[in-house]
Scaffold this active site. Structure first.
Site: not given
Ligand code: 5GP
Ligand code: ZN
Length: 152
Positions: A101, A107, A39
């Site tokens: 992270q 991911h 995003i």
């Protein structure tokens, strides 16, 4: 491969995306993995790919699941490169807060890169002094179990 763990970590944003509780712009989905647009992209077309099951770090991932995720990377890289016209890609996994992270559900970042982009890379690198390199090689090799050697 075993079934994905259906359990949802109620505190995990990516579990909520996996289970459809939060929307995301998905580009690829398999039984065990999902990829969607970040995003807040480093560059447009920045994609995240993750296992559906909640695993915080790569070191925790079962080999079979790791192999499945890895098998999706070339096709995803080709698609991101073709869709964005990128000159290159960075594949990054941040493992642990110290490594940047922020979401505790493993991911991979696939980040399109352009010759003239303004992304601040590479990071600074150091040097080994004396026998530090050999000592580090020894320490890491010692930590790798015999079982790891046998699986090659
Ligand atoms: P990390 O810092 O944990 O390696 O990366 C987490 C990434 O998740 C960041 O790049 C961040 O922009 C992205 N992210 C955070 N919240 C959301 C969200 O709600 N949806 C999507 N698609 N990406 C998010
Ligand atoms: Zn999760």
């Amino acid at each position: 491969m075993s079934q994905p763990d259906p359990a949802l970590d109620p505190h995990c944003l990516f579990c909520k995306i996996v289970h459809g509780h939060i929307p995301a712009a998905k580009v690829l989905e398999t039984y065990h993995a999902v990829a969607f647009l970040d995003i807040h992209p480093v560059n447009p077309g920045h994609v995240l790919i993750l296992p559906k099951a909640h695993h915080p770090h790569l070191a925790d991932l079962p080999d079979e699941l790791s192999a499945h995720l890895a098998s999706l990377l070339p096709r995803l890289c080709r698609a991101v490169r073709a869709a964005t016209g990128a000159d290159g890609l960075n594949l990054i996994v941040n493992n642990g807060m110290a490594a940047g992270q922020t979401i505790d559900h493993l991911h991979w970042h696939i980040i399109p890169r352009f010759r003239d982009d303004t992304v601040d890379w590479p990071w600074p690198q150091g040097e080994y002094v004396g026998d530090e390199l050999g000592q580090m090689q020894f320490r890491i090799e010692r930590e790798l179990s015999p079982a790891d050697d046998e699986s090659e």
